[in-house]
Design a protein around this motif. Structure first.
Motif, mmCIF file in Angstrom:
data_model
loop_
_atom_site.group_PDB
_atom_site.id
_atom_site.type_symbol
_atom_site.label_atom_id
_atom_site.label_comp_id
_atom_site.label_asym_id
_atom_site.label_seq_id
_atom_site.Cartn_x
_atom_site.Cartn_y
_atom_site.Cartn_z
ATOM 1 N N LEU B 2 0.852 -1.190 0.000
ATOM 2 C CA LEU B 2 0.000 0.000 0.000
ATOM 3 C C LEU B 2 0.892 1.245 0.000
ATOM 4 C CD1 LEU B 2 -2.999 0.846 0.232
ATOM 5 C CD2 LEU B 2 -2.659 0.940 2.699
ATOM 6 N N THR B 3 0.547 2.215 -0.833
ATOM 7 C CA THR B 3 1.412 3.389 -0.972
ATOM 8 C C THR B 3 0.935 4.548 -0.095
ATOM 9 O OG1 THR B 3 0.103 4.293 -2.779
ATOM 10 C CG2 THR B 3 1.901 2.812 -3.390
ATOM 11 N N ARG B 5 -0.153 8.358 0.052
ATOM 12 C CA ARG B 5 -0.912 9.131 -0.944
ATOM 13 C C ARG B 5 -0.565 10.618 -0.920
ATOM 14 N NH1 ARG B 5 -6.496 8.086 1.255
ATOM 15 N NH2 ARG B 5 -5.395 7.205 3.024
ATOM 16 N N ASN B 248 7.160 4.334 -0.140
ATOM 17 C CA ASN B 248 6.405 3.623 -1.159
ATOM 18 C C ASN B 248 5.304 4.517 -1.724
ATOM 19 O OD1 ASN B 248 5.902 1.331 -2.671
ATOM 20 N ND2 ASN B 248 4.388 0.567 -1.215
ATOM 21 N N VAL B 249 5.473 4.928 -2.973
ATOM 22 C CA VAL B 249 4.467 5.763 -3.635
ATOM 23 C C VAL B 249 4.118 5.163 -4.992
ATOM 24 C CG1 VAL B 249 4.990 7.979 -2.518
ATOM 25 C CG2 VAL B 249 6.313 7.256 -4.530
ATOM 26 N N ARG B 250 2.961 5.549 -5.493
ATOM 27 C CA ARG B 250 2.536 5.077 -6.819
ATOM 28 C C ARG B 250 3.285 5.862 -7.878
ATOM 29 N NH1 ARG B 250 -2.074 6.509 -10.533
ATOM 30 N NH2 ARG B 250 -2.274 8.364 -9.241
#
Lengths: 194, 251
Positions: B2-3, B5, B248-250
Protein backbone atom coordinates in the motif's frame (compact mmCIF):
# COMPACT_ATOMS: atom_id res chain seq x y z
CA UNK A 1 -20.37 -3.14 -28.62
CA UNK A 2 -23.24 -2.92 -26.15
CA UNK A 3 -22.35 -3.21 -22.46
CA UNK A 4 -25.00 -3.57 -19.76
CA UNK A 5 -24.21 -2.24 -16.30
CA UNK A 6 -26.46 -4.02 -13.84
CA UNK A 7 -28.54 -1.40 -12.07
CA UNK A 8 -29.00 -1.96 -8.35
CA UNK A 9 -28.24 -0.14 -5.11
CA UNK A 10 -24.46 -0.06 -5.68
CA UNK A 11 -22.55 3.07 -4.87
CA UNK A 12 -20.25 3.25 -7.89
CA UNK A 13 -22.60 2.95 -10.86
CA UNK A 14 -22.14 6.58 -11.86
CA UNK A 15 -18.33 6.31 -11.72
CA UNK A 16 -18.30 3.05 -13.70
CA UNK A 17 -20.53 4.57 -16.36
CA UNK A 18 -18.29 7.64 -16.60
CA UNK A 19 -15.25 5.37 -17.03
CA UNK A 20 -16.97 3.57 -19.93
CA UNK A 21 -17.96 6.93 -21.37
CA UNK A 22 -14.30 8.01 -21.30
CA UNK A 23 -13.42 4.84 -23.22
CA UNK A 24 -16.10 5.62 -25.80
CA UNK A 25 -18.09 2.47 -25.03
CA UNK A 26 -21.81 2.16 -25.77
CA UNK A 27 -23.56 1.08 -22.57
CA UNK A 28 -26.82 1.07 -20.69
CA UNK A 29 -27.59 0.92 -16.97
CA UNK A 30 -30.39 -1.57 -16.53
CA UNK A 31 -32.10 -4.11 -14.27
CA UNK A 32 -34.15 -5.48 -17.16
CA UNK A 33 -33.36 -9.19 -17.50
CA UNK A 34 -33.76 -9.30 -21.26
CA UNK A 35 -31.59 -6.28 -21.82
CA UNK A 36 -28.90 -7.75 -19.55
CA UNK A 37 -29.07 -11.12 -21.35
CA UNK A 38 -28.88 -9.46 -24.77
CA UNK A 39 -25.77 -7.37 -23.97
CA UNK A 40 -22.42 -8.44 -25.39
CA UNK A 41 -20.74 -7.77 -22.04
CA UNK A 42 -22.13 -7.25 -18.56
CA UNK A 43 -20.63 -5.27 -15.69
CA UNK A 44 -21.71 -6.02 -12.14
CA UNK A 45 -20.49 -3.05 -10.05
CA UNK A 46 -20.61 -2.83 -6.30
CA UNK A 47 -20.05 -0.72 -3.25
CA UNK A 48 -21.96 -1.57 -0.12
CA UNK A 49 -22.66 -4.35 2.35
CA UNK A 50 -22.96 -8.02 1.31
CA UNK A 51 -26.18 -9.24 2.96
CA UNK A 52 -28.41 -6.26 2.14
CA UNK A 53 -27.08 -6.25 -1.40
CA UNK A 54 -27.74 -10.00 -1.86
CA UNK A 55 -31.28 -9.51 -0.55
CA UNK A 56 -31.77 -6.67 -3.00
CA UNK A 57 -30.51 -8.82 -5.90
CA UNK A 58 -32.80 -11.70 -4.88
CA UNK A 59 -35.82 -9.42 -4.56
CA UNK A 60 -35.37 -8.50 -8.23
CA UNK A 61 -34.35 -11.98 -9.41
CA UNK A 62 -31.00 -10.51 -10.46
CA UNK A 63 -29.16 -13.28 -8.56
CA UNK A 64 -30.50 -15.93 -10.97
CA UNK A 65 -29.96 -13.77 -14.01
CA UNK A 66 -26.31 -13.11 -13.19
CA UNK A 67 -25.34 -16.76 -12.69
CA UNK A 68 -27.16 -17.76 -15.91
CA UNK A 69 -25.26 -15.30 -18.12
CA UNK A 70 -23.15 -16.75 -20.95
CA UNK A 71 -21.34 -13.62 -22.17
CA UNK A 72 -18.30 -12.14 -20.32
CA UNK A 73 -19.34 -10.67 -16.97
CA UNK A 74 -17.09 -8.36 -14.90
CA UNK A 75 -17.69 -8.03 -11.16
CA UNK A 76 -16.16 -5.03 -9.42
CA UNK A 77 -15.30 -4.80 -5.67
CA UNK A 78 -18.42 -5.98 -3.81
CA UNK A 79 -19.57 -7.38 -7.15
CA UNK A 80 -16.55 -9.70 -7.13
CA UNK A 81 -17.18 -10.74 -3.52
CA UNK A 82 -20.84 -11.48 -4.22
CA UNK A 83 -19.78 -13.72 -7.13
CA UNK A 84 -18.06 -15.98 -4.58
CA UNK A 85 -19.83 -18.73 -2.64
CA UNK A 86 -19.98 -17.17 0.81
CA UNK A 87 -18.93 -13.97 2.60
CA UNK A 88 -18.02 -13.56 6.25
CA UNK A 89 -19.66 -10.14 6.02
CA UNK A 90 -22.86 -10.86 7.98
CA UNK A 91 -22.60 -14.58 7.07
CA UNK A 92 -23.93 -14.11 3.59
CA UNK A 93 -24.57 -16.88 1.08
CA UNK A 94 -23.56 -15.38 -2.26
CA UNK A 95 -23.90 -16.25 -5.95
CA UNK A 96 -21.32 -19.06 -6.05
CA UNK A 97 -19.80 -18.36 -9.47
CA UNK A 98 -16.39 -18.74 -7.85
CA UNK A 99 -16.33 -21.59 -5.28
CA UNK A 100 -14.46 -19.41 -2.80
CA UNK A 101 -15.09 -17.79 0.58
CA UNK A 102 -14.71 -14.07 1.32
CA UNK A 103 -12.87 -13.37 4.56
CA UNK A 104 -12.47 -10.33 6.78
CA UNK A 105 -9.01 -8.74 7.09
CA UNK A 106 -7.63 -9.23 10.57
CA UNK A 107 -5.74 -6.05 11.57
CA UNK A 108 -2.03 -6.65 11.94
CA UNK A 109 0.40 -4.28 13.69
CA UNK A 110 -0.25 -0.80 12.34
CA UNK A 111 -1.92 -2.05 9.16
CA UNK A 112 -5.35 -0.52 9.14
CA UNK A 113 -8.66 -1.98 7.98
CA UNK A 114 -10.18 -1.14 5.53
CA UNK A 115 -7.39 -1.59 3.03
CA UNK A 116 -7.74 1.80 1.37
CA UNK A 117 -5.50 3.35 -1.24
CA UNK A 118 -3.22 2.36 -4.11
CA UNK A 119 -1.58 -1.05 -4.15
CA UNK A 120 0.21 -2.98 -6.87
CA UNK A 121 -1.06 -5.87 -8.96
CA UNK A 122 1.01 -8.96 -9.65
CA UNK A 123 -0.47 -10.78 -12.62
CA UNK A 124 -0.73 -14.48 -13.07
CA UNK A 125 -1.40 -15.84 -16.56
CA UNK A 126 -4.77 -14.79 -17.80
CA UNK A 127 -7.10 -12.21 -19.20
CA UNK A 128 -5.42 -9.02 -17.99
CA UNK A 129 -3.13 -7.04 -20.33
CA UNK A 130 0.48 -7.91 -19.31
CA UNK A 131 1.21 -4.15 -19.24
CA UNK A 132 -0.84 -4.03 -16.03
CA UNK A 133 1.69 -6.16 -14.14
CA UNK A 134 3.14 -4.22 -11.16
CA UNK A 135 0.91 -1.19 -11.80
CA UNK A 136 -1.08 0.29 -8.93
CA UNK A 137 -4.84 0.13 -8.56
CA UNK A 138 -7.18 1.83 -6.09
CA UNK A 139 -8.68 -0.42 -3.39
CA UNK A 140 -11.27 0.20 -0.66
CA UNK A 141 -12.37 -2.96 1.16
CA UNK A 142 -12.46 -4.71 4.52
CA UNK A 143 -13.08 -8.22 3.17
CA UNK A 144 -10.93 -10.18 0.73
CA UNK A 145 -10.85 -13.34 -1.36
CA UNK A 146 -7.81 -15.52 -0.55
CA UNK A 147 -5.51 -16.59 -3.37
CA UNK A 148 -7.08 -19.62 -5.10
CA UNK A 149 -6.96 -21.53 -8.42
CA UNK A 150 -9.12 -18.83 -10.08
CA UNK A 151 -6.86 -15.94 -9.06
CA UNK A 152 -5.61 -13.91 -12.03
CA UNK A 153 -3.85 -11.12 -10.07
CA UNK A 154 -2.47 -11.00 -6.54
CA UNK A 155 -2.06 -8.01 -4.22
CA UNK A 156 -0.56 -8.09 -0.77
CA UNK A 157 -2.01 -6.34 2.27
CA UNK A 158 -1.75 -8.06 5.67
CA UNK A 159 -1.67 -11.22 3.52
CA UNK A 160 -1.64 -11.94 -0.21
CA UNK A 161 -5.18 -11.90 -1.63
CA UNK A 162 -6.98 -12.09 -4.98
CA UNK A 163 -7.00 -8.74 -6.78
CA UNK A 164 -8.63 -10.37 -9.82
CA UNK A 165 -10.42 -13.63 -10.59
CA UNK A 166 -11.49 -15.56 -13.67
CA UNK A 167 -13.62 -18.67 -14.13
CA UNK A 168 -15.36 -19.54 -17.41
CA UNK A 169 -17.11 -16.37 -18.64
CA UNK A 170 -16.89 -14.67 -15.26
CA UNK A 171 -14.21 -12.09 -14.50
CA UNK A 172 -13.80 -9.98 -11.39
CA UNK A 173 -11.60 -7.37 -9.75
CA UNK A 174 -11.39 -6.36 -6.10
CA UNK A 175 -10.10 -2.85 -6.86
CA UNK A 176 -11.92 -0.02 -8.61
CA UNK A 177 -10.80 0.16 -12.25
CA UNK A 178 -13.11 3.17 -12.69
CA UNK A 179 -10.92 5.08 -10.20
CA UNK A 180 -7.52 3.56 -10.96
CA UNK A 181 -6.22 6.04 -13.52
CA UNK A 182 -4.42 4.53 -16.53
CA UNK A 183 -4.08 1.09 -14.91
CA UNK A 184 -7.83 0.96 -14.42
CA UNK A 185 -8.46 1.86 -18.04
CA UNK A 186 -6.17 -0.99 -19.13
CA UNK A 187 -8.16 -3.38 -16.93
CA UNK A 188 -11.49 -2.26 -18.40
CA UNK A 189 -10.03 -2.54 -21.90
CA UNK A 190 -8.75 -6.05 -21.14
CA UNK A 191 -12.31 -7.03 -20.29
CA UNK A 192 -13.92 -5.16 -23.17
CA UNK A 193 -11.48 -6.74 -25.65
CA UNK A 194 -12.21 -10.31 -24.56
CA UNK B 1 2.50 -2.69 -0.89
CA UNK B 2 0.00 0.00 0.00
CA UNK B 3 1.41 3.39 -0.97
CA UNK B 4 1.50 6.75 0.77
CA UNK B 5 -0.91 9.13 -0.94
CA UNK B 6 -0.29 12.66 -2.26
CA UNK B 7 -3.44 14.78 -2.31
CA UNK B 8 -3.80 18.25 -3.83
CA UNK B 9 -6.66 20.27 -2.36
CA UNK B 10 -8.69 22.74 -4.41
CA UNK B 11 -10.89 25.42 -2.84
CA UNK B 12 -14.09 26.06 -4.77
CA UNK B 13 -16.39 29.07 -4.58
CA UNK B 14 -19.36 29.49 -6.90
CA UNK B 15 -18.13 26.53 -8.95
CA UNK B 16 -14.70 28.07 -9.54
CA UNK B 17 -11.32 27.43 -7.92
CA UNK B 18 -10.42 30.24 -5.58
CA UNK B 19 -6.67 30.44 -5.34
CA UNK B 20 -4.72 31.14 -8.48
CA UNK B 21 -3.05 28.20 -10.12
CA UNK B 22 -0.19 28.63 -12.55
CA UNK B 23 -0.13 25.54 -14.69
CA UNK B 24 1.08 26.68 -18.06
CA UNK B 25 -0.85 24.04 -19.93
CA UNK B 26 -4.21 24.90 -18.39
CA UNK B 27 -6.50 27.10 -20.43
CA UNK B 28 -8.77 28.15 -17.60
CA UNK B 29 -7.00 28.32 -14.23
CA UNK B 30 -10.33 28.72 -12.47
CA UNK B 31 -11.92 25.55 -13.79
CA UNK B 32 -11.86 22.85 -11.09
CA UNK B 33 -12.51 20.11 -13.64
CA UNK B 34 -9.56 21.01 -15.81
CA UNK B 35 -7.26 21.51 -12.82
CA UNK B 36 -8.31 18.23 -11.26
CA UNK B 37 -7.73 16.37 -14.51
CA UNK B 38 -4.26 17.92 -14.79
CA UNK B 39 -3.40 16.83 -11.25
CA UNK B 40 -4.63 13.32 -12.07
CA UNK B 41 -2.36 13.27 -15.13
CA UNK B 42 0.58 14.44 -13.00
CA UNK B 43 0.14 11.48 -10.67
CA UNK B 44 -1.94 12.83 -7.77
CA UNK B 45 -3.39 9.88 -5.87
CA UNK B 46 -6.59 11.57 -4.80
CA UNK B 47 -8.12 15.03 -4.90
CA UNK B 48 -10.01 17.06 -2.34
CA UNK B 49 -12.49 19.72 -3.45
CA UNK B 50 -13.51 22.03 -0.65
CA UNK B 51 -16.52 24.25 -1.30
CA UNK B 52 -15.94 27.43 0.67
CA UNK B 53 -19.08 29.15 -0.61
CA UNK B 54 -20.61 31.17 2.19
CA UNK B 55 -24.27 30.51 1.42
CA UNK B 56 -26.44 27.62 0.33
CA UNK B 57 -27.51 29.73 -2.61
CA UNK B 58 -23.93 29.70 -3.90
CA UNK B 59 -23.57 26.02 -3.13
CA UNK B 60 -26.62 24.61 -4.85
CA UNK B 61 -24.80 23.77 -8.06
CA UNK B 62 -22.19 21.67 -6.21
CA UNK B 63 -23.72 18.33 -7.26
CA UNK B 64 -23.56 19.42 -10.90
CA UNK B 65 -19.91 20.33 -10.49
CA UNK B 66 -19.21 16.98 -8.80
CA UNK B 67 -20.81 15.17 -11.73
CA UNK B 68 -18.65 17.11 -14.13
CA UNK B 69 -15.51 16.29 -12.11
CA UNK B 70 -16.41 12.58 -11.91
CA UNK B 71 -17.02 12.51 -15.65
CA UNK B 72 -13.48 13.70 -16.42
CA UNK B 73 -11.28 12.45 -13.57
CA UNK B 74 -10.11 8.86 -13.20
CA UNK B 75 -8.87 8.95 -9.60
CA UNK B 76 -10.81 9.09 -6.31
CA UNK B 77 -11.91 12.43 -4.93
CA UNK B 78 -13.44 13.88 -1.77
CA UNK B 79 -15.91 16.75 -1.59
CA UNK B 80 -16.36 18.90 1.49
CA UNK B 81 -17.91 22.13 2.63
CA UNK B 82 -21.31 22.91 4.07
CA UNK B 83 -22.44 19.29 4.57
CA UNK B 84 -24.88 19.14 7.47
CA UNK B 85 -27.14 16.16 6.73
CA UNK B 86 -27.58 12.79 5.02
CA UNK B 87 -29.65 14.67 2.46
CA UNK B 88 -26.65 16.82 1.55
CA UNK B 89 -24.42 13.80 0.95
CA UNK B 90 -26.58 11.50 -1.18
CA UNK B 91 -26.57 13.73 -4.29
CA UNK B 92 -22.78 14.19 -4.07
CA UNK B 93 -22.07 10.44 -3.90
CA UNK B 94 -24.65 9.70 -6.59
CA UNK B 95 -22.93 12.28 -8.78
CA UNK B 96 -19.69 10.31 -8.50
CA UNK B 97 -17.80 11.64 -5.45
CA UNK B 98 -15.97 8.87 -3.60
CA UNK B 99 -15.94 10.48 -0.17
CA UNK B 100 -17.31 13.51 1.61
CA UNK B 101 -15.67 15.44 4.42
CA UNK B 102 -17.39 17.05 7.39
CA UNK B 103 -15.88 19.58 9.76
CA UNK B 104 -17.77 22.32 11.67
CA UNK B 105 -21.15 20.62 11.31
CA UNK B 106 -19.81 17.45 12.96
CA UNK B 107 -18.38 19.47 15.88
CA UNK B 108 -21.78 21.08 16.34
CA UNK B 109 -23.65 17.79 15.87
CA UNK B 110 -21.36 14.75 16.39
CA UNK B 111 -24.24 12.33 15.68
CA UNK B 112 -23.98 13.46 12.06
CA UNK B 113 -20.92 11.18 11.72
CA UNK B 114 -22.95 8.15 12.90
CA UNK B 115 -25.80 9.01 10.54
CA UNK B 116 -23.52 9.45 7.54
CA UNK B 117 -21.45 6.32 8.14
CA UNK B 118 -24.59 4.21 8.64
CA UNK B 119 -26.16 5.59 5.49
CA UNK B 120 -23.15 5.43 3.19
CA UNK B 121 -20.41 3.36 4.90
CA UNK B 122 -17.38 4.53 6.87
CA UNK B 123 -15.11 4.38 3.86
CA UNK B 124 -16.66 7.48 2.35
CA UNK B 125 -16.81 9.67 5.48
CA UNK B 126 -13.78 11.85 6.19
CA UNK B 127 -13.70 13.80 9.43
CA UNK B 128 -11.74 17.01 8.82
CA UNK B 129 -10.31 18.58 11.96
CA UNK B 130 -8.72 22.03 12.15
CA UNK B 131 -6.79 22.49 15.38
CA UNK B 132 -4.38 24.91 17.01
CA UNK B 133 -2.21 24.50 20.08
CA UNK B 134 -3.41 26.75 22.90
CA UNK B 135 -1.95 26.54 26.42
CA UNK B 136 -0.45 23.13 25.61
CA UNK B 137 -3.72 21.69 24.31
CA UNK B 138 -4.67 21.07 20.69
CA UNK B 139 -8.01 22.88 20.46
CA UNK B 140 -10.38 22.05 17.60
CA UNK B 141 -11.58 25.12 15.68
CA UNK B 142 -14.59 25.50 13.41
CA UNK B 143 -15.75 27.86 10.66
CA UNK B 144 -12.57 27.67 8.64
CA UNK B 145 -10.45 27.77 11.76
CA UNK B 146 -11.95 30.97 13.09
CA UNK B 147 -13.90 29.75 16.11
CA UNK B 148 -12.40 27.69 18.96
CA UNK B 149 -14.65 24.85 20.13
CA UNK B 150 -14.77 22.88 23.37
CA UNK B 151 -13.24 19.83 21.66
CA UNK B 152 -9.63 18.64 21.87
CA UNK B 153 -7.92 17.14 18.85
CA UNK B 154 -7.06 13.64 20.12
CA UNK B 155 -10.32 12.89 21.93
CA UNK B 156 -12.36 14.31 19.05
CA UNK B 157 -10.48 12.24 16.47
CA UNK B 158 -11.03 9.11 18.58
CA UNK B 159 -14.71 9.95 19.01
CA UNK B 160 -14.97 10.50 15.26
CA UNK B 161 -13.49 7.06 14.61
CA UNK B 162 -15.88 5.44 17.10
CA UNK B 163 -18.83 7.20 15.48
CA UNK B 164 -17.83 5.75 12.12
CA UNK B 165 -15.50 8.17 10.35
CA UNK B 166 -13.30 6.30 7.88
CA UNK B 167 -10.45 8.77 7.78
CA UNK B 168 -9.14 11.80 9.68
CA UNK B 169 -7.94 14.86 7.77
CA UNK B 170 -5.97 16.85 10.33
CA UNK B 171 -4.97 20.42 9.55
CA UNK B 172 -2.68 22.17 12.01
CA UNK B 173 -3.59 25.84 11.87
CA UNK B 174 -0.27 26.59 13.54
CA UNK B 175 1.53 25.08 10.55
CA UNK B 176 -0.87 25.96 7.74
CA UNK B 177 0.67 28.58 5.47
CA UNK B 178 4.04 28.59 7.24
CA UNK B 179 5.78 26.26 4.76
CA UNK B 180 7.84 25.04 7.73
CA UNK B 181 6.65 21.43 7.61
CA UNK B 182 3.71 19.36 8.81
CA UNK B 183 2.69 19.00 12.48
CA UNK B 184 4.55 15.72 12.92
CA UNK B 185 4.20 15.30 16.70
CA UNK B 186 0.39 15.42 16.85
CA UNK B 187 0.26 13.42 13.61
CA UNK B 188 2.24 10.61 15.17
CA UNK B 189 0.07 10.74 18.27
CA UNK B 190 -3.04 10.49 16.09
CA UNK B 191 -1.53 7.54 14.22
CA UNK B 192 -0.79 5.73 17.48
CA UNK B 193 -4.24 6.28 18.96
CA UNK B 194 -6.36 5.55 15.87
CA UNK B 195 -7.02 2.56 13.65
CA UNK B 196 -8.20 4.62 10.65
CA UNK B 197 -5.94 6.45 8.16
CA UNK B 198 -4.74 9.98 8.90
CA UNK B 199 -4.17 12.64 6.23
CA UNK B 200 -1.61 15.30 7.15
CA UNK B 201 -2.45 18.86 6.13
CA UNK B 202 -0.89 22.25 6.68
CA UNK B 203 2.72 23.35 6.48
CA UNK B 204 4.17 21.74 3.37
CA UNK B 205 6.92 23.93 1.95
CA UNK B 206 9.50 21.58 0.53
CA UNK B 207 9.73 17.95 -0.53
CA UNK B 208 11.54 16.88 2.63
CA UNK B 209 8.47 17.86 4.65
CA UNK B 210 6.55 15.02 3.05
CA UNK B 211 9.24 12.54 4.12
CA UNK B 212 8.90 13.82 7.70
CA UNK B 213 5.10 13.58 7.62
CA UNK B 214 5.32 9.96 6.46
CA UNK B 215 8.27 8.78 8.56
CA UNK B 216 7.95 10.88 11.75
CA UNK B 217 4.24 11.75 11.60
CA UNK B 218 3.37 8.24 10.29
CA UNK B 219 0.72 9.86 8.08
CA UNK B 220 -1.04 7.68 5.51
CA UNK B 221 -1.42 10.58 3.11
CA UNK B 222 -0.33 14.20 2.81
CA UNK B 223 -2.44 17.05 1.50
CA UNK B 224 -1.29 20.43 0.23
CA UNK B 225 -2.71 23.27 -1.81
CA UNK B 226 -0.69 26.34 -2.73
CA UNK B 227 2.70 24.67 -3.16
CA UNK B 228 1.14 22.46 -5.82
CA UNK B 229 -1.00 25.20 -7.34
CA UNK B 230 1.95 27.57 -7.72
CA UNK B 231 4.20 24.85 -9.04
CA UNK B 232 6.69 25.20 -6.16
CA UNK B 233 6.53 21.43 -5.83
CA UNK B 234 5.61 19.38 -8.86
CA UNK B 235 3.93 16.08 -8.14
CA UNK B 236 6.00 13.91 -10.53
CA UNK B 237 9.22 15.28 -8.98
CA UNK B 238 7.85 14.84 -5.47
CA UNK B 239 6.97 11.23 -6.22
CA UNK B 240 10.44 10.56 -7.68
CA UNK B 241 12.01 12.17 -4.61
CA UNK B 242 9.95 10.04 -2.20
CA UNK B 243 10.56 6.89 -4.24
CA UNK B 244 14.35 7.43 -4.16
CA UNK B 245 14.15 7.74 -0.39
CA UNK B 246 12.31 4.43 -0.07
CA UNK B 247 8.87 5.86 0.62
CA UNK B 248 6.41 3.62 -1.16
CA UNK B 249 4.47 5.76 -3.64
CA UNK B 250 2.54 5.08 -6.82
CA UNK B 251 4.82 5.84 -9.76
Amino acid sequence: MRVAIIKYNAGNIQSVSFALERLGVDFSITEDSEEIQRAEKVIFPGVGEASTTMNYLKSRNLDRIIVSLRQPVLGICLGMQLMCKYSEENNTECLGVFPEEVKRFLPLRDMKVPHMGWNNLLLKDGWLDPAINCLYAYFVHSYYVPVNPFTSAVTEYINPFSAALHHKNFYAVQFHPEKSAVAGELVLKSFLNL
Amino acid sequence: MLTKRIIPCLDIKDGRTVKGVNFINIRDAGDPVELGAEYARQGADELVFLDISATNEERKTLADLVRDIARHINIPFTVGGGITSVGDVAPLLEAGADKVSVNSSAVKNPALIDELSKAFGSQCIVLAIDARKMENQWIVHTHGGKKPSDKKLFSWAKEGQERGAGEILFTSMDHDGTKMGFANDPLEKLHNSLSIPVIASGGAGEMGHFIDAFLIGKADAALAASIFHFGEIKIPELKQYLHRRNINVRM
